[in-house]
Design a protein around this motif. Structure first.
Motif, PDB file in Angstrom:
ATOM      1  N   TRP A 678       0.825  -1.214   0.000  1.00 60.59           N
ATOM      2  CA  TRP A 678       0.000   0.000   0.000  1.00 60.59           C
ATOM      3  C   TRP A 678       0.861   1.265   0.000  1.00 60.59           C
ATOM      4  CZ3 TRP A 678      -3.971  -2.510  -1.325  1.00 60.59           C
ATOM      5  CH2 TRP A 678      -4.306  -3.716  -0.726  1.00 60.59           C
ATOM      6  N   LEU A 679       2.176   1.120  -0.203  1.00 65.80           N
ATOM      7  CA  LEU A 679       3.110   2.259  -0.252  1.00 65.80           C
ATOM      8  C   LEU A 679       2.956   3.146   0.979  1.00 65.80           C
ATOM      9  CD1 LEU A 679       2.817   3.228  -4.039  1.00 65.80           C
ATOM     10  CD2 LEU A 679       4.482   1.717  -2.958  1.00 65.80           C
ATOM     11  N   GLN A 680       2.957   2.514   2.147  1.00 73.84           N
ATOM     12  CA  GLN A 680       2.757   3.261   3.388  1.00 73.84           C
ATOM     13  C   GLN A 680       4.059   3.612   4.095  1.00 73.84           C
ATOM     14  OE1 GLN A 680       0.132   0.386   5.266  1.00 73.84           O
ATOM     15  NE2 GLN A 680      -1.660   1.690   4.878  1.00 73.84           N
ATOM     16  N   ALA A 681       5.173   2.988   3.687  1.00 72.36           N
ATOM     17  CA  ALA A 681       6.450   3.270   4.339  1.00 72.36           C
ATOM     18  C   ALA A 681       6.880   4.704   4.039  1.00 72.36           C
ATOM     19  CB  ALA A 681       7.511   2.283   3.851  1.00 72.36           C
ATOM     20  N   PRO A 682       7.498   5.393   5.014  1.00 66.52           N
ATOM     21  CA  PRO A 682       7.914   6.795   4.804  1.00 66.52           C
ATOM     22  C   PRO A 682       8.784   6.987   3.569  1.00 66.52           C
ATOM     23  CG  PRO A 682       8.136   6.189   7.108  1.00 66.52           C
ATOM     24  CD  PRO A 682       7.794   4.932   6.382  1.00 66.52           C
ATOM     25  N   GLU A 683       9.657   6.002   3.283  1.00 64.37           N
ATOM     26  CA  GLU A 683      10.541   6.159   2.122  1.00 64.37           C
ATOM     27  C   GLU A 683       9.789   6.049   0.794  1.00 64.37           C
ATOM     28  OE1 GLU A 683      11.106   1.805   3.548  1.00 64.37           O
ATOM     29  OE2 GLU A 683      10.696   3.797   4.406  1.00 64.37           O
ATOM     30  N   HIS A 684       8.514   5.624   0.864  1.00 60.54           N
ATOM     31  CA  HIS A 684       7.716   5.513  -0.350  1.00 60.54           C
ATOM     32  C   HIS A 684       6.692   6.630  -0.472  1.00 60.54           C
ATOM     33  CE1 HIS A 684       8.736   0.938  -0.332  1.00 60.54           C
ATOM     34  NE2 HIS A 684       9.654   1.644  -0.951  1.00 60.54           N
ATOM     35  N   ASP A 685       6.800   7.649   0.359  1.00 64.40           N
ATOM     36  CA  ASP A 685       5.869   8.784   0.278  1.00 64.40           C
ATOM     37  C   ASP A 685       5.889   9.411  -1.113  1.00 64.40           C
ATOM     38  OD1 ASP A 685       4.984   8.459   2.830  1.00 64.40           O
ATOM     39  OD2 ASP A 685       6.176  10.090   3.690  1.00 64.40           O
ATOM     40  N   ILE A 686       7.093   9.550  -1.664  1.00 63.98           N
ATOM     41  CA  ILE A 686       7.229  10.189  -2.979  1.00 63.98           C
ATOM     42  C   ILE A 686       6.509   9.362  -4.049  1.00 63.98           C
ATOM     43  CG2 ILE A 686       9.443   9.041  -3.451  1.00 63.98           C
ATOM     44  CD1 ILE A 686      10.299  11.483  -5.001  1.00 63.98           C
ATOM     45  N   LEU A 687       6.575   8.032  -3.926  1.00 66.45           N
ATOM     46  CA  LEU A 687       5.911   7.156  -4.897  1.00 66.45           C
ATOM     47  C   LEU A 687       4.392   7.257  -4.772  1.00 66.45           C
ATOM     48  CD1 LEU A 687       8.116   3.927  -4.616  1.00 66.45           C
ATOM     49  CD2 LEU A 687       8.361   5.844  -6.195  1.00 66.45           C
ATOM     50  N   ARG A 688       3.916   7.222  -3.537  1.00 70.33           N
ATOM     51  CA  ARG A 688       2.470   7.299  -3.294  1.00 70.33           C
ATOM     52  C   ARG A 688       1.903   8.606  -3.841  1.00 70.33           C
ATOM     53  NH1 ARG A 688      -0.790   4.723   0.707  1.00 70.33           N
ATOM     54  NH2 ARG A 688      -2.721   5.873   1.100  1.00 70.33           N
ATOM     55  N   HIS A 689       2.568   9.707  -3.513  1.00 68.02           N
ATOM     56  CA  HIS A 689       2.098  11.026  -3.943  1.00 68.02           C
ATOM     57  C   HIS A 689       2.078  11.135  -5.466  1.00 68.02           C
ATOM     58  CE1 HIS A 689       1.621  15.377  -4.118  1.00 68.02           C
ATOM     59  NE2 HIS A 689       2.643  15.396  -4.955  1.00 68.02           N
ATOM     60  N   GLU A 690       3.167  10.736  -6.103  1.00 67.46           N
ATOM     61  CA  GLU A 690       3.264  10.872  -7.551  1.00 67.46           C
ATOM     62  C   GLU A 690       2.306   9.932  -8.274  1.00 67.46           C
ATOM     63  OE1 GLU A 690       4.559  12.492 -11.121  1.00 67.46           O
ATOM     64  OE2 GLU A 690       4.902  13.168  -9.056  1.00 67.46           O
ATOM     65  N   LEU A 691       2.114   8.732  -7.740  1.00 69.18           N
ATOM     66  CA  LEU A 691       1.209   7.768  -8.368  1.00 69.18           C
ATOM     67  C   LEU A 691      -0.225   8.288  -8.356  1.00 69.18           C
ATOM     68  CD1 LEU A 691       1.126   4.958  -9.665  1.00 69.18           C
ATOM     69  CD2 LEU A 691       0.679   4.010  -7.401  1.00 69.18           C
ATOM     70  N   ILE A 692      -0.654   8.837  -7.230  1.00 70.55           N
ATOM     71  CA  ILE A 692      -2.009   9.400  -7.148  1.00 70.55           C
ATOM     72  C   ILE A 692      -2.141  10.598  -8.080  1.00 70.55           C
ATOM     73  CG2 ILE A 692      -3.630  10.589  -5.624  1.00 70.55           C
ATOM     74  CD1 ILE A 692      -2.625   8.787  -3.356  1.00 70.55           C
ATOM     75  N   LEU A 693      -1.077  11.395  -8.185  1.00 72.55           N
ATOM     76  CA  LEU A 693      -1.096  12.574  -9.053  1.00 72.55           C
ATOM     77  C   LEU A 693      -1.275  12.169 -10.518  1.00 72.55           C
ATOM     78  CD1 LEU A 693      -0.740  15.682  -8.813  1.00 72.55           C
ATOM     79  CD2 LEU A 693       1.664  15.339  -9.389  1.00 72.55           C
TER      80      LEU A 693
END
Length: 705
Positions: A678-693
């Motif tokens: 679910w891309l919940q790890a802090p180091e994956h914040d950038i991935l989560r944000h960009e993917l939703i964008l």
């Protein structure tokens, strides 16, 4: 750098409107908008389509006579004059002399150059060598005056550089585009980084800003490949992250429908079939059964070449749903295909007592009403139809399985709309258009994939021949012989781009030609999409029964017509069709033990690349090889003969050339999602944000984590 910097150099926000970039303004902004450029960021991502390597200027005296060789030459113009043919000005030519020899440069159609290129000027030219009556001349693609002091245009000191060549629109020149891209380039430093540093270092990828700079202004051609790989990876990685994330989300759903291996109807159908299923069909059915009785909903794509027997596999899957108390729905893209499925399923399932209903857009309210009632109360266990199945007012008693045929002709949302006619509906999508590996990973990366890679026993390869106009009479005699032997013939009319009325008029003309001049003694029928339903039905039934021996049609016959007695298909204007579509049309024959033939007739004057494509079809019946070549030649946007919603929006990545990068991106996405679904790890914040964008409407799985 290859060109002078603009006089005003300042960093501007990449999200600024393009008209505020120095050198643009409102009028030029309108021209750039035609290229999809409305923001400075868009211009940064409008990459060169190719590069001219001016690093090695060739001496004219050393030129051979190798036609099509591309060279850079620099010299003095010794003679400049217009070119004439039959007293009409047709272009411009100049003799270039560099001291070691001279060569004629010819610009066909560019008569305006007589006011630009003069005797005594020094020019740098880049282009292809051509031969005229055994003597070489140069056909320039790019040409620069070496003494030209105009800002943004090359001078003598810039010979020996890599020159970008940009996409253009009317009103913009190459040197203007180069100057504007150079003005935008400082803004690249403000582009946010999309990939975690650890991932970039692991895969040897360049930072985004550096990659953008290198693609616009490489010092050498060697800089282009790593920059391009880095930005292509970025696009493909997020695409695969979205698709694989959706797949994980679907697999994580807990099945609410209970399927048991009840085999009464399945066994009864098997007893009535006049043939044995192939091992490939049995393998696919085992996979479908495993999905239906497993813990997660069925979400599978079934690929199979034309004539491989996908429909009977889908029928067995539908019976599995019916045996367990659920309904199944077949959705087809055309009424011809839906009606064919309705008739086929009716014949197959009548002996086992399963009622099939048909719902089409052309039906009147009086015709629709009893069908809708049977679907709602469950009397009809299987529904067959077109888009009519997903319209408002269509209700099912309990839709358990959605089967979508020729999936590529539907948008992604239409698949979801049919699934939503039930609760946690299982989904099987089918296609007879073999999907190249790269498209399968990008269009259908959220689906499990099964392939029927075996034709039914006794089927013979279809003999395919390109028929020049001079051989037409021989072909027509052969067609008459096949009809006399009790076989039937399809004739496919030429495809006319974006002009349906002209295409239908052409179909009427071809029909009249075959009926009145070529085969006046035979029964010839016509089928096209605008024909009144009753007339189309009459024509189809006549051809199926043998009352008509020749069917003339448009591409409406591409799918859904199954007449085993048809052994010849003639495709007029064959170069106007894509390879995959030609392969589909060829698949209308070869559907029995009889030998079948496909004749490809090019239009008069067709040649070059058109004939090369037809020779590919002539040389192989392997649909997957054909599809890969078709994708390479036409690109994903036109692969299916029409733009499909759901195709990935890629600015740079090429699904053919960048297939290794696509695989690399998918593997990286798999590793990350396996560790953090679910891309919940802090180091994956950038991935989560960009993917939703990037994929806001298709990232619901992130919100469920």
């Amino acid at each position: 750098m290859p060109f002078d910097k603009p006089k005003i150099v300042r960093r501007i926000d990449p999200e600024s409107e393009i008209q505020f970039l120095p050198g643009v303004g409102p009028k030029r902004a309108e021209l750039l908008a035609r290229l999809g450029v409305t923001l400075v960021r868009d211009l940064l991502y409008l990459f060169p389509r190719r590069y001219l390597d001016l690093s090695a200027v060739t001496r004219i005296g050393s030129l051979g006579a190798a036609e099509s060789a591309e060279v850079s030459l620099a010299g003095t113009v010794r003679l400049a004059r217009p070119m004439y043919a039959r007293k009409r000005e047709i272009g411009f030519e100049a003799v270039l002399d560099d001291g070691s020899g001279w060569i004629v440069c010819r610009w066909f159609g560019r008569t305006f150059l007589k006011d630009k290129i003069e005797d005594g000027q020094r020019w740098l030219v880049y282009g292809s060598l051509r031969l005229w009556r055994g003597k070489p001349y140069l056909s320039p693609q790019e040409y620069f005056r070496l003494e030209d002091p105009e800002p943004g245009a090359p001078d003598e000191g810039r010979a020996g550089q890599v020159t970008p060549v940009y996409p253009l629109t009317e009103g913009l020149t190459q040197w203007q585009m180069r100057r504007l891209s150079l003005a935008a380039l400082p803004s690249a430093d403000s582009l946010p980084e999309h990939l975690p540093d650890a991932l970039r270092r692991e895969l040897g990828l360049m930072p985004r800003a550096a990659a953008v700079r290198s693609l616009h202004r490489p010092s050498t051609l060697a800089e282009v490949a790593p920059a391009r790989r880095s930005l292509a990876f970025d696009e493909l990685f997020y695409l695969e992250l979205m698709l694989l994330g959706r797949r994980i989300h679907l697999q994580a759903e807990k099945r609410s429908r209970i399927y048991e291996r009840r085999n009464h109807l399945v066994r009864e159908l098997g007893k009535t079939l006049p043939f044995e299923l192939t091992e490939a069909q049995k393998r696919v059915l085992r996979a479908i059964d495993s999905d239906l009785t497993g813990g997660s909903p069925l979400n599978r794509m079934l690929q199979g070449d034309v004539g491989s027997g996908k429909t009977i596999v889908a029928v067995f899957a539908a019976l599995r749903a019916v045996e367990n108390g659920y309904q199944a729905a077949f959705m087809a893209p055309t009424e011809v295909l839906a009606e064919q499925h309705f008739r086929s399923l009716g014949r197959l399932l009548a002996p086992v007592g399963v009622e099939v209903a048909c719902l089409l857009g052309k039906m009147s309210q009086a015709e629709r009403r009893p069908v809708l009632q049977k679907l709602k109360d469950g009397a009809a266990r299987i529904a067959v139809g077109t888009h009519a199945l997903i319209q408002e007012g269509v209700e099912f008693a309990d839709l358990g399985l959605a089967i979508i045929d020729e999936q590529h002709r539907f948008g992604v949302n239409q698949r979801l709309l049919l699934k939503r006619k039930g609760v946690q509906t299982d989904c099987l999508v089918m296609t007879a258009t073999p999907i190249p590996r790269s498209l399968a990973l990008t269009l259908y990366g959220d689906l499990d994939v099964s392939v029927i890679d075996e034709l039914p026993a006794g089927r013979k390869p279809i003999a395919t021949h390109i028929v020049p106009e001079r051989k037409r009479a021989d072909m027509q005699r052969f067609m008459a012989e096949r009809v006399q032997a009790g076989e039937r013939v399809y004739v496919v009319c030429p495809r006319i781009e974006q002009d349906e009325e002209s295409e239908l008029a052409a179909a009427e003309q071809w029909f009249a030609r075959y009926k009145e001049k070529i085969f006046p003694g035979l029964s010839v029928v016509l089928v096209h999409g605008k024909l009144p339903p009753a007339q189309k039905e009459t024509a189809m039934r006549a051809f199926e029964s043998g009352a008509a021996q020749v069917l003339v049609g448009t591409t409406v016959i591409e799918v859904g017509i199954d007449v085993p007695e048809a052994t010849v298909v003639v495709i007029e204007g064959a170069e106007r069709f894509g390879l995959s579509q030609l392969h589909q049309l060829r698949g209308r024959v070869g559907r029995s033990h009889r030998q079948s033939w496909c004749f490809l007739i090019p239009s008069p004057g067709a040649g070059g690349d058109s004939l090369t494509r037809l020779k590919i079809l002539e040389s192989t019946t392997d649909g997957f090889k054909i599809s890969e070549e078709d994708l390479r030649l036409r690109g994903p946007g036109d692969f299916f003969g029409e733009r499909q919603s759901g195709l990935p929006d890629l600015r740079l990545a090429d699904l053919v050339a960048d297939y290794p990068v696509l695989v690399e991106a998918r593997q990286a996405a798999e590793r990350i999602l396996k560790a953090d679904p679910w891309l919940q790890a802090p180091e994956h914040d950038i991935l989560r944000h960009e993917l939703i964008l990037r994929y806001r409407s298709r990232t619901d799985f992130l919100r469920s984590g």
